[in-house]
Enzyme design. Structure first.
Site, short mmCIF file in Angstrom:
data_model
loop_
_atom_site.label_atom_id
_atom_site.label_comp_id
_atom_site.label_asym_id
_atom_site.label_seq_id
_atom_site.Cartn_x
_atom_site.Cartn_y
_atom_site.Cartn_z
CE1 TYR A 1 70.46 -7.34 66.67
CE2 TYR A 1 68.64 -8.64 67.63
CZ TYR A 1 69.23 -7.60 67.13
OH TYR A 1 68.37 -6.14 67.08
CB CYS A 2 76.24 -8.89 69.64
SG CYS A 2 77.00 -10.61 69.72
CB THR A 3 78.82 -6.57 65.78
OG1 THR A 3 78.10 -5.42 66.48
CG2 THR A 3 79.40 -6.46 64.72
CB ILE B 1 74.45 -8.44 62.64
CG1 ILE B 1 73.73 -8.40 64.15
CG2 ILE B 1 73.55 -7.59 61.71
CD1 ILE B 1 73.93 -6.98 64.64
#
Length: 299
Positions: A176-178, A205
């Site tokens: 996952y990332c922003t 996220i």
């Protein structure tokens, strides 16, 4: 809350990035938007802020643009602009893994995992969850049980994985990332390296925190954002502080940039400690002749 902050990206073919930048800059200025938009031959990546009416018009224009069909936006309400300036620039890559043979997410990428499924799958024993962001982003907030790669930049991630591949062998991998753009390339690189079961959090996220089913569950701390807000809450059900004050090690999640403009490192610290240390990450930065904190006091 008369403003909105938009986060967006799209991997697509842009034949003439320089001309696209000129056109896009004029559009943003016309709509009084501020923020940062990167244009490359491989697509667009940006975050901008503006009045609701202006940002709504901006989204409608981009969604109708022949090159940007399919683009989607993460939208956050705001009370004012989240940026001080507008920058629309050409880049070689939207995100950089420093690979000799770069990954094209339109050809290979991990499966998209919706927030509800991501929440369920990351609890399963045969699953490892990898944070694809930098260490300071992880330290402000992360998913419960997620692996923290010891990296300062995204381009260091492939080497870290190669050095720690024993953590992933025989496992389902979730990452996952922003907003999702880094995971598009990272998950594709993992698949190209031979990892078969690779999933990425769809929408990142930012989407997970707004999803009405999961409501940010199992997220600890806050999420770092790259605007004047610095970080935002994600978990709608409970708030757990995981950040540690740079100066005294106490629980803290307030963020600011080091007052040395040549450093500008992201720091976690209380207002009192920021004041005591001249807003600097080190004694060297505190004594820097261009220290913003010192110059502010003098002026």
């Amino acid at each position: 809350m008369n403003y909105q902050v938009l986060l967006f990206y799209l991997y697509t073919d842009i034949d003439n990035p320089e001309a696209f930048v000129t056109e896009h800059t004029e559009l943003c200025k016309k709509l009084n938007l501020l923020g940062r938009v990167l244009i490359a031959k491989e697509g667009i990546n940006g975050t901008v802020s503006g009045l609701i009416s202006d940002t709504d018009e901006y989204m409608a224009i981009l969604q109708q643009h022949p090159v940007l069909k399919g683009i989607s936006f993460k939208v956050d309400p705001a009370s004012q602009h989240a940026f001080k300036k507008l920058h629309v620039r050409v880049r070689d890559f939207l995100v950089n893994l420093s690979l000799e043979d770069d990954v094209n997410p339109r050809e290979i990428t991990g499966r998209y995992v919706k927030p509800k499924d991501f929440y369920q799958q990351m609890k399963e024993e045969d699953t490892v969850v990898i944070d694809a962001r930098n260490t300071y982003e992880y330290d402000v907030g992360h998913f419960k049980g997620a692996i923290r790669p010891d990296i300062e930049t995204f381009r260091e991630l492939p080497q870290w994985i190669k050095e720690n591949q024993q953590l992933l062998q025989g496992k389902r991998i979730l990452t996952y990332c922003t907003g999702g753009i880094r995971c598009e390339k990272f998950s594709g690189w993992l698949k190209r390296e031979g990892y078969e079961d690779v999933g990425q959090l769809e929408g990142g996220i930012a989407t997970y925190g707004q999803d009405e089913e999961v409501r940010g569950k199992d997220w600890l701390g806050q999420m770092v954002v790259f605007d004047e807000r610095l970080s935002v809450p994600i978990n709608q059900l409970e708030h757990v502080i995981v950040g540690v004050d740079h100066y005294d090690g106490t629980p803290q999640e307030r963020m600011f940039n080091c007052s040395n403009p040549d450093c500008n490192k992201r720091l976690i610290g209380s207002e009192e400690n920021e004041r005591l240390h001249m807003g600097a990450c080190s004694e060297e930065c505190a004594k820097h002749p261009r220290n913003r904190y010192l110059n502010k006091i003098i002026s």
